[in-house]
Design an enzyme around this catalytic site. Structure first.
Site, PDB file in Angstrom:
ATOM      1  N   LYS A  84       0.787  -1.234  -0.143  1.00  0.00           N
ATOM      2  CA  LYS A  84       0.038  -0.043   0.142  1.00  0.00           C
ATOM      3  C   LYS A  84       0.829   1.294  -0.040  1.00  0.00           C
ATOM      4  O   LYS A  84       0.669   2.100  -0.778  1.00  0.00           O
ATOM      5  CB  LYS A  84      -0.809  -0.173   1.281  1.00  0.00           C
ATOM      6  CG  LYS A  84      -1.782   1.007   1.240  1.00  0.00           C
ATOM      7  CD  LYS A  84      -2.633   0.952   2.388  1.00  0.00           C
ATOM      8  CE  LYS A  84      -3.511   2.265   2.661  1.00  0.00           C
ATOM      9  NZ  LYS A  84      -4.516   2.229   3.761  1.00  0.00           N
ATOM     10  N   GLU A 120      10.560  -4.687   4.457  1.00  0.00           N
ATOM     11  CA  GLU A 120      10.586  -6.052   3.926  1.00  0.00           C
ATOM     12  C   GLU A 120      10.145  -6.200   2.406  1.00  0.00           C
ATOM     13  O   GLU A 120      11.050  -7.037   1.575  1.00  0.00           O
ATOM     14  CB  GLU A 120       9.682  -6.989   4.762  1.00  0.00           C
ATOM     15  CG  GLU A 120       9.870  -7.064   6.112  1.00  0.00           C
ATOM     16  CD  GLU A 120       9.238  -6.039   7.167  1.00  0.00           C
ATOM     17  OE1 GLU A 120       9.003  -5.025   6.683  1.00  0.00           O
ATOM     18  OE2 GLU A 120       9.178  -6.262   8.152  1.00  0.00           O
ATOM     19  N   GLY A 140      -4.741  -1.865   4.807  1.00  0.00           N
ATOM     20  CA  GLY A 140      -3.938  -2.975   4.170  1.00  0.00           C
ATOM     21  C   GLY A 140      -4.592  -4.362   4.450  1.00  0.00           C
ATOM     22  O   GLY A 140      -4.789  -5.059   3.729  1.00  0.00           O
ATOM     23  N   ARG A 141      -5.079  -4.406   5.659  1.00  0.00           N
ATOM     24  CA  ARG A 141      -5.693  -5.690   6.069  1.00  0.00           C
ATOM     25  C   ARG A 141      -7.162  -5.864   5.641  1.00  0.00           C
ATOM     26  O   ARG A 141      -7.740  -6.982   6.017  1.00  0.00           O
ATOM     27  CB  ARG A 141      -5.568  -5.920   7.517  1.00  0.00           C
ATOM     28  CG  ARG A 141      -6.305  -5.137   8.474  1.00  0.00           C
ATOM     29  CD  ARG A 141      -5.851  -4.897   9.918  1.00  0.00           C
ATOM     30  NE  ARG A 141      -6.391  -3.991  10.908  1.00  0.00           N
ATOM     31  CZ  ARG A 141      -5.869  -2.891  11.082  1.00  0.00           C
ATOM     32  NH1 ARG A 141      -4.474  -2.492  10.314  1.00  0.00           N
ATOM     33  NH2 ARG A 141      -6.137  -1.663  11.742  1.00  0.00           N
ATOM     34  N   GLU A 162      -4.534  -6.642  14.868  1.00  0.00           N
ATOM     35  CA  GLU A 162      -4.000  -5.284  14.180  1.00  0.00           C
ATOM     36  C   GLU A 162      -5.163  -4.385  14.443  1.00  0.00           C
ATOM     37  O   GLU A 162      -4.997  -3.117  14.680  1.00  0.00           O
ATOM     38  CB  GLU A 162      -3.570  -5.278  12.995  1.00  0.00           C
ATOM     39  CG  GLU A 162      -2.461  -4.177  12.839  1.00  0.00           C
ATOM     40  CD  GLU A 162      -1.800  -4.192  11.337  1.00  0.00           C
ATOM     41  OE1 GLU A 162      -2.443  -4.101  10.458  1.00  0.00           O
ATOM     42  OE2 GLU A 162      -0.710  -4.521  11.481  1.00  0.00           O
ATOM     43  N   HIS A 205      -4.053 -33.481  17.483  1.00  0.00           N
ATOM     44  CA  HIS A 205      -3.087 -34.045  17.626  1.00  0.00           C
ATOM     45  C   HIS A 205      -1.912 -33.383  18.346  1.00  0.00           C
ATOM     46  O   HIS A 205      -0.730 -33.876  18.472  1.00  0.00           O
ATOM     47  CB  HIS A 205      -2.501 -35.088  16.556  1.00  0.00           C
ATOM     48  CG  HIS A 205      -3.851 -35.728  16.383  1.00  0.00           C
ATOM     49  ND1 HIS A 205      -4.074 -37.225  16.772  1.00  0.00           N
ATOM     50  CD2 HIS A 205      -4.677 -36.131  15.360  1.00  0.00           C
ATOM     51  CE1 HIS A 205      -5.005 -37.681  16.300  1.00  0.00           C
ATOM     52  NE2 HIS A 205      -5.587 -36.973  15.421  1.00  0.00           N
ATOM     53  N   LYS A 230       9.687  -0.599  14.309  1.00  0.00           N
ATOM     54  CA  LYS A 230      10.035  -0.269  12.949  1.00  0.00           C
ATOM     55  C   LYS A 230      11.005   0.576  13.144  1.00  0.00           C
ATOM     56  O   LYS A 230      12.255   0.761  12.646  1.00  0.00           O
ATOM     57  CB  LYS A 230       8.952   0.215  12.005  1.00  0.00           C
ATOM     58  CG  LYS A 230       8.092  -0.823  11.452  1.00  0.00           C
ATOM     59  CD  LYS A 230       7.092  -0.103  10.731  1.00  0.00           C
ATOM     60  CE  LYS A 230       6.201  -1.100  10.098  1.00  0.00           C
ATOM     61  NZ  LYS A 230       4.833  -0.282   9.396  1.00  0.00           N
TER      62      LYS A 230
HETATM   63  O1  F6P Z   1       3.591  -2.803   9.690  1.00  0.00           O
HETATM   64  C1  F6P Z   1       1.996  -3.045   9.713  1.00  0.00           C
HETATM   65  C2  F6P Z   1       1.586  -2.861   8.410  1.00  0.00           C
HETATM   66  O2  F6P Z   1       1.223  -1.138   8.081  1.00  0.00           O
HETATM   67  C3  F6P Z   1       0.316  -3.557   8.039  1.00  0.00           C
HETATM   68  O3  F6P Z   1      -1.128  -2.667   8.449  1.00  0.00           O
HETATM   69  C4  F6P Z   1       0.158  -3.819   6.634  1.00  0.00           C
HETATM   70  O4  F6P Z   1      -0.742  -4.761   6.104  1.00  0.00           O
HETATM   71  C5  F6P Z   1       1.792  -4.119   6.459  1.00  0.00           C
HETATM   72  O5  F6P Z   1       2.197  -3.257   7.324  1.00  0.00           O
HETATM   73  C6  F6P Z   1       2.067  -3.912   4.910  1.00  0.00           C
HETATM   74  O6  F6P Z   1       2.058  -2.600   4.580  1.00  0.00           O
HETATM   75  P1  F6P Z   1       2.310  -2.105   2.986  1.00  0.00           P
HETATM   76  O7  F6P Z   1       0.909  -2.684   2.224  1.00  0.00           O
HETATM   77  O8  F6P Z   1       2.159  -0.702   3.112  1.00  0.00           O
HETATM   78  O9  F6P Z   1       3.543  -2.804   2.339  1.00  0.00           O
END
Ligand code: F6P
Length: 533
Positions: A197, A203, A255-256, A341, A372, A501
Site C-alpha cells: 500500500k 521487508e 491494508g488488512r 491489528e 493431535h 520499526k
Molecule cells: O506494519 C504493519 C503494516 O502497516 C500493516 O498494517 C500492513 O498490512 C503491512 O504493514 C504492509 O504494509 P504495506 O502494504 O504498506 O507494505
C-alpha cells in the site's frame, strides 16, 4: 461507559459455572441460538449465553451505536479518526452501486482499475502477456501483512479453482524466504507483483530488490516482468515500474482489508476474473446481510457479541479458530492480523484508557491436525479457550467423501466433547471396567476427567467456493467492526507497529558497527555485541 457492561457482568456472575448442557432442556435452543445468511449457519448454542444474556448483549450493541456507525462506514464517513480516513473496503465489492465521497462517485475509478486488472489477468492467463522466455508459469507476490496474508490465504483456500499460473508468496525479510521460493523458478517466465500500500515497507522493498537482482541475471529487462499494487504512484514509478502495470487504490482501503481490490491480483491470476468476481459477490452478499438483518439474526453482530461475552465478560483471553477445512489452514494467520491489528488497542477513540480488555489473542490450526497437538490443553488445561469451528458440508474430492465424513464427525465430536466433558464417575466406571481398583483406580480416573462446559461456536457452510470464501472474510471483517464499535476503539489504525520499526532502523548502524550502543539497555547492547562478534 455503556450501562449494559455492568448488567452483563452481574448476569455472568449469576450463571457462571452453570452447565451449558442444561440450557438444551426444552428442545428449541439449537434453532434459537443459531442464525443463517445465504446458506451459511452460525451455531452458538454451545455457549453459556442464555436468552437474558443475549438480550443484554444485543442491548450493548444497540447502545454502543453499532447501527449508526455501520451506516456511517458504508456511506464513506471518516470513521478512521486518527488517520482522518474513510473505511471503504466494502466499496471494492459493491462497485456497481454509486457511492459519493467528497463530491465524487468513487466507484468510477474502482471499476476502471478493476477492468484493467481483469484485462491484465486474462492476458497473462491466456499467454498474451508473456515473460522474456515465454508464457508466464509462475507469479511471485512480494508483500507483507495485509499485502500478503489475505491473498496467500485465499489462493490456498481456492486451490480447486486454481487454473492459472502457479502463485508464490515472499513476505519475510529473512533472506531464507526469498531464497527458498526462487530456487527452481525460471526468471524468464516469472511475473513479479510488488504489493505494498505504502511502497515503503522495508521487508517488501528489500525483497523486491532481491528478486529484481535475481531476475537480472537471466533476463534483459526485469522491469518488464514487474507489476506494482500500491496507493503510491510516485514511488512505484521511482522503482521503475511502467505505470501501465501499476494498479492503484485509495488510502481508505486499509491494508488488512485490501484483498478485494488490486492487492487481490494474485488471486485473480490464480482463479481467473470470473472466480474473483464470485469472491466479490460473496463479500457483497455478507455486506447486504450485515446491513439488513436484525441484530438478533445478524451473523457479524452475533459473532462479535459472542466474542465480547467470552473475552470481556467471562475473561477468556484467547480464542482458537479451528477450520475443519485444510484449505483454510492460513485463515487463523490471516485473522490474527485482521482482528489483533484492528482491535488490539489500549485507548478508546478519544484517547482515554480502555476500562476493559481490548480484542482477544486469536490463534489456531486446522482440524484434525490440532487435535493431535494442542487440543489436550483445550480439553483439560486449566484455562478455558473458547473455540470457533468452521466446517463445510461437502469437500471438493467426491472420491474421498468417506474422508470428509470422518472430518465432519471429528469437528462435531470436538464441540460436543468440549461441552459435555467426562465426569469423575464416568471416568471411574471406564477404568474399573478395565480392571483397576482402589487407589490406583482413583488416581488413573482423575487423569481421565474432562471438566467440560467449555464454549464453542460452529460456522457451517455448504462448500468452500470463491463465493463462500467471500462471505467468510466479509463476515469476519464486519465482526471486527462491531467489536471495535462496542469497545469504542479505532479498528482501522495500527500505531502499535511503529515503535519496533523505528528501533529496527536505528539498530541497523549498530549491527553494522557504524554506531555505538550507549543509548541501549544492557540486554540489547549485549545481544548486538554477540551479533557483531
Ligand atoms: O506494519 C504493519 C503494516 O502497516 C500493516 O498494517 C500492513 O498490512 C503491512 O504493514 C504492509 O504494509 P504495506 O502494504 O504498506 O507494505
Amino acid at each position: 461507559m455503556n450501562q449494559s457492561w455492568d448488567a452483563l457482568k452481574d448476569h455472568h456472575a449469576a450463571v457462571e459455572g452453570r452447565p451449558i448442557l442444561d440450557l438444551f432442556t426444552d428442545g428449541t435452543r439449537a434453532a434459537d441460538f443459531s442464525a443463517t445468511a445465504d446458506g451459511m449457519i452460525f451455531d452458538y448454542a454451545k455457549t453459556n449465553i442464555d436468552t437474558r444474556g443475549r438480550a443484554l448483549l444485543l442491548q450493548l450493541a444497540e447502545r454502543a451505536g453499532v447501527a449508526d456507525k455501520r451506516t456511517a462506514m458504508f456511506a464513506g464517513a471518516k470513521i478512521n479518526e486518527t488517520e482522518g480516513r474513510a473505511v471503504l473496503h466494502t466499496a471494492l465489492r459493491n462497485m456497481d452501486t454509486p457511492l459519493t465521497v467528497d463530491g465524487q462517485d468513487v466507484t468510477i475509478a474502482l471499476r476502471a482499475t478493476h477492468a484493467r486488472m481483469q484485462a491484465f489477468a486474462a492476458d497473462v492467463r491466456a499467454g498474451r502477456f508473456t515473460g522474456q522466455g515465454g508464457q508466464i508459469t509462475d507469479v511471485i507476490n512480494i508483500g507483507i501483512g495485509g499485502s500478503d496474508l489475505g491473498p496467500a490465504m485465499a489462493v490456498l483456500a481456492l486451490a480447486p479453482f486454481h487454473d492459472g499460473p502457479r502463485v508464490h508468496f515472499i513476505s519475510n525479510v529473512d533472506g531464507a524466504h526469498a531464497a527458498d521460493i526462487l530456487r527452481g523458478l525460471n526468471p524468464a517466465t516469472t511475473l513479479v507483483i510488488v504489493a505494498s500500500k505504502t511502497f515503503t515497507t522495508i521487508e517488501t522493498m528489500t525483497n523486491a530488490e532481491t528478486v529484481r537482482v535475481w531476475m537480472a541475471q537471466t533476463v534483459a529487462n526485469p522491469a518488464a516482468q514487474f507489476v506494482a499494487v500500491s496507493t503510491a504512484a510516485d514511488k512505484t514509478a521511482a522503482f521503475g515500474i511502467d505505470p501501465e502495470r501499476v494498479f492503484g487504490f485509495e488510502d481508505w482501503v486499509g491494508g488488512r482489508y485490501s484483498m478485494w481490490g488490486p492487492i487481490g491480483l494474485s488471486i485473480m491470476l490464480a482463479v481467473g476474473p470470473d472466480g474473483f468476481a464470485d469472491f466479490l459477490r460473496g463479500g457483497a452478499a455478507m455486506d447486504a446481510h450485515f446491513r439488513e438483518a436484525p441484530f438478533a439474526q445478524n451473523l457479524p453482530v452475533l459473532l462479535a457479541l459472542v466474542g465480547l461475552w467470552h473475552n470481556q465478560i467471562c475473561g477468556h483471553a484467547t480464542r482458537a479458530v479451528l477450520p475443519y477445512d485444510q484449505r483454510l489452514s492460513r485463515l487463523p494467520a490471516y485473522l490474527q492480523q485482521l482482528e489483533m491489528e484492528s482491535n488490539g488497542k489500549r485507548v478508546s477513540m478519544d484517547g482515554a484508557d480502555l476500562p476493559y480488555h481490548s480484542g482477544p489473542v486469536v490463534w489456531g490450526e486446522p482440524g484434525t491436525n490440532g487435535q493431535h497437538a494442542f487440543y489436550q490443553l483445550i480439553h483439560q488445561g486449566t484455562r478455558v479457550v473458547p473455540c470457533e469451528f468452521l466446517v463445510a458440508k461437502r469437500g471438493h474430492e467426491p472420491d474421498l467423501a468417506h474422508q470428509h465424513l470422518l472430518l465432519v464427525s471429528n469437528c462435531l465430536a470436538q464441540s460436543e466433547a468440549l461441552m459435555r466433558g467426562r465426569s469423575l464417575a464416568e471416568a471411574t466406571a471406564i477404568m474399573a471396567s478395565k480392571g483397576l481398583t482402589g487407589a490406583e483406580l482413583d488416581r488413573q480416573a482423575r487423569h481421565r476427567v474432562f471438566p467440560g462446559n467449555r464454549p464453542s461456536t460452529t460456522l457451517a457452510y455448504d462448500q468452500l467456493t470463491p463465493f463462500v470464501l467471500g462471505q467468510i472474510i466479509a463476515l469476519y471483517e464486519h465482526r471486527v467492526f462491531v467489536e471495535g464499535v462496542v469497545l469504542g476503539v479505532n479498528s482501522y489504525d495500527q500505531w502499535g507497529v511503529e515503535l519496533g520499526k523505528e528501533l529496527a532502523l536505528a539498530l541497523q548502524p549498530v549491527l553494522e558497527g557504524r554506531a555505538g550502543t550507549d543509548d541501549k539497555d544492557g540486554s540489547t547492547a549485549r545481544l548486538a555485541a554477540w551479533f557483531r562478534s
